[in-house]
Enzyme design. Sequence first.
Site, PDB file in Angstrom:
ATOM      1  N   TYR A  82     -52.184  37.642 -30.391  1.00 24.63           N
ATOM      2  CA  TYR A  82     -53.076  38.753 -30.753  1.00 24.63           C
ATOM      3  C   TYR A  82     -52.424  39.640 -31.812  1.00 24.63           C
ATOM      4  CZ  TYR A  82     -55.451  43.245 -30.458  1.00 24.63           C
ATOM      5  OH  TYR A  82     -56.089  44.414 -30.781  1.00 24.63           O
ATOM      6  N   SER A 126     -53.678  47.124 -34.742  1.00 25.04           N
ATOM      7  CA  SER A 126     -53.248  47.464 -33.383  1.00 25.04           C
ATOM      8  C   SER A 126     -51.772  47.840 -33.339  1.00 25.04           C
ATOM      9  CB  SER A 126     -53.483  46.244 -32.488  1.00 25.04           C
ATOM     10  OG  SER A 126     -52.764  46.375 -31.282  1.00 25.04           O
TER      11      SER A 126
HETATM   12  P1  NAD Z   1     -64.408  45.138 -27.647  1.00 25.81           P
HETATM   13  O1  NAD Z   1     -64.145  43.736 -27.216  1.00 25.81           O
HETATM   14  O2  NAD Z   1     -65.108  46.049 -26.721  1.00 25.81           O
HETATM   15  O3  NAD Z   1     -65.166  45.142 -29.046  1.00 25.81           O
HETATM   16  C1  NAD Z   1     -65.037  44.119 -30.005  1.00 25.81           C
HETATM   17  C2  NAD Z   1     -66.431  43.646 -30.369  1.00 25.81           C
HETATM   18  O4  NAD Z   1     -66.311  42.606 -31.352  1.00 25.81           O
HETATM   19  C3  NAD Z   1     -67.174  43.041 -29.168  1.00 25.81           C
HETATM   20  O5  NAD Z   1     -68.405  43.716 -28.956  1.00 25.81           O
HETATM   21  C4  NAD Z   1     -67.380  41.579 -29.565  1.00 25.81           C
HETATM   22  O6  NAD Z   1     -68.614  41.056 -29.088  1.00 25.81           O
HETATM   23  C5  NAD Z   1     -67.302  41.635 -31.088  1.00 25.81           C
HETATM   24  N1  NAD Z   1     -66.894  40.360 -31.659  1.00 25.81           N
HETATM   25  C6  NAD Z   1     -65.902  39.535 -31.209  1.00 25.81           C
HETATM   26  N2  NAD Z   1     -65.862  38.410 -31.936  1.00 25.81           N
HETATM   27  C7  NAD Z   1     -66.848  38.517 -32.876  1.00 25.81           C
HETATM   28  C8  NAD Z   1     -67.325  37.652 -33.898  1.00 25.81           C
HETATM   29  N3  NAD Z   1     -66.773  36.449 -34.110  1.00 25.81           N
HETATM   30  N4  NAD Z   1     -68.372  38.065 -34.676  1.00 25.81           N
HETATM   31  C9  NAD Z   1     -68.937  39.267 -34.460  1.00 25.81           C
HETATM   32  N5  NAD Z   1     -68.544  40.129 -33.483  1.00 25.81           N
HETATM   33  C10 NAD Z   1     -67.508  39.755 -32.705  1.00 25.81           C
HETATM   34  O7  NAD Z   1     -62.969  45.724 -28.053  1.00 25.81           O
HETATM   35  P2  NAD Z   1     -62.528  47.217 -28.408  1.00 25.81           P
HETATM   36  O8  NAD Z   1     -61.532  47.621 -27.384  1.00 25.81           O
HETATM   37  O9  NAD Z   1     -63.719  48.079 -28.689  1.00 25.81           O
HETATM   38  O10 NAD Z   1     -61.728  46.939 -29.767  1.00 25.81           O
HETATM   39  C11 NAD Z   1     -62.292  47.190 -31.061  1.00 25.81           C
HETATM   40  C12 NAD Z   1     -61.241  46.886 -32.119  1.00 25.81           C
HETATM   41  O11 NAD Z   1     -60.099  47.723 -31.946  1.00 25.81           O
HETATM   42  C13 NAD Z   1     -60.703  45.451 -32.075  1.00 25.81           C
HETATM   43  O12 NAD Z   1     -60.464  45.030 -33.397  1.00 25.81           O
HETATM   44  C14 NAD Z   1     -59.400  45.581 -31.323  1.00 25.81           C
HETATM   45  O13 NAD Z   1     -58.496  44.545 -31.661  1.00 25.81           O
HETATM   46  C15 NAD Z   1     -58.928  46.932 -31.836  1.00 25.81           C
HETATM   47  N6  NAD Z   1     -57.989  47.601 -30.920  1.00 25.81           N
HETATM   48  C16 NAD Z   1     -58.419  48.042 -29.700  1.00 25.81           C
HETATM   49  C17 NAD Z   1     -57.530  48.690 -28.862  1.00 25.81           C
HETATM   50  C18 NAD Z   1     -57.962  49.212 -27.527  1.00 25.81           C
HETATM   51  O14 NAD Z   1     -57.119  49.836 -26.868  1.00 25.81           O
HETATM   52  N7  NAD Z   1     -59.176  49.017 -27.070  1.00 25.81           N
HETATM   53  C19 NAD Z   1     -56.195  48.867 -29.266  1.00 25.81           C
HETATM   54  C20 NAD Z   1     -55.793  48.377 -30.500  1.00 25.81           C
HETATM   55  C21 NAD Z   1     -56.706  47.769 -31.337  1.00 25.81           C
END
Ligand code: NAD
Length: 339
Positions: free
Chosen positions: A155, A129
């Site tokens: 985070y 991130s």
């Molecule tokens: P999201 O919460 O929609 O997706 C994450 C998924 O991981 C969820 O469906 C959740 O159920 C699953 N998950 C959580 N804990 C788990 C576990 N213990 N075992 C199995 N599955 C698990 O979030 P997102 O926005 O789609 O983010 C996806 C990735 O991208 C993450 O790693 C997040 O940190 C990273 N990220 C997202 C953004 C953003 O702007 N959305 C920015 C930077 C980084």
Amino acid sequence: MASILLTGCAGFIGSHLAERLLHDGHRVIGLDNFDPFYDRTLKERNLAACRNHPRFSFHETDLRRGPDALVDALPADPIDVVVHLAAKAGVGPSVQLPAAYLDTNVLGTAHLLEWMRQRDISKLFFASSSSVYGNTREQPFREDMNLLASCISPYAASKLSGEQLTATYHHLHGFDVLNARFFTVYGPRQRPDLAIHKFVRLLQAGEPVPVFGDGNTARDYTFVLDTVDGVARGVNYLLAHDGVYETLNLGNHQPVPLLDLIAAVGQAVGREPRLEFRPMQPGDVDVTYADISKARQLVGYAPQTSLDEGLRAFVEWLKQQPTGLLPHDAGAGPVPMHH
Ligand code: NAD
């Protein structure tokens, strides 16, 4: 065709990526635990387009349960690349629940890496991130910046720890790794806790929009299909190369100040925003701004979508969602600006 294990497959970015990887001809083995951070029904809807695809399988399991649970939950078929998106996302909640974030994002990642080592799977794409840059003053952010004391939220610390773990497995076990630092991803299916999602719903409800800080904080908003294109290119790069350890910014190289974002959201919704100024939230950084030249050079990453186009796509998607499915509390609670 490659076989790809995609963790976090039911989430916002994961579900779009699953569709893209299937479209590219790959086999996708999806994994998710339907973490209750937001409603399972939304995640089930995210998966709907893939569910019946002949090259898609889905496995509900929790990474925190360790490598043995992964052995039980996943098919023994060969896997070429693991794309690890599963995480607890969101800066604000991580300030309240640091241990839960470390449990999933650090220990969960360690379990996944260990399972990969046992299964002799050595190619990994890891979702990090922009928050790892914290309030680094020099901008735009470059991947080679020193981030030893940069994190300002649990985070961010959990994501930087994830990068440290992938470096360790590259060193010890020869894993090929791409770490990608995503920058404020938005678009259809965006998590309901994120700012654009909340702002649109507040405006549609005729409610005031909270502005945390003086409105000059800025984010490098990146449309989800642009991020997903970067990931798909990264997967192809991993498939084609050995001896890889690289970290890439997948941003848009265009920070948008908060007040400009709110004005653009107002335009997309067709309402004049009423603003309500509030103090900055702990853990939130001032600005994110990606230097994307390395991603362009290494994998040909080139984001295409303007903020206005991306916001229109989000508003269109929201219109198609059944009423009652999304949380009713669009106006309540803090609005995390960063993740
Ligand atoms: P999201 O919460 O929609 O997706 C994450 C998924 O991981 C969820 O469906 C959740 O159920 C699953 N998950 C959580 N804990 C788990 C576990 N213990 N075992 C199995 N599955 C698990 O979030 P997102 O926005 O789609 O983010 C996806 C990735 O991208 C993450 O790693 C997040 O940190 C990273 N990220 C997202 C953004 C953003 O702007 N959305 C920015 C930077 C980084």
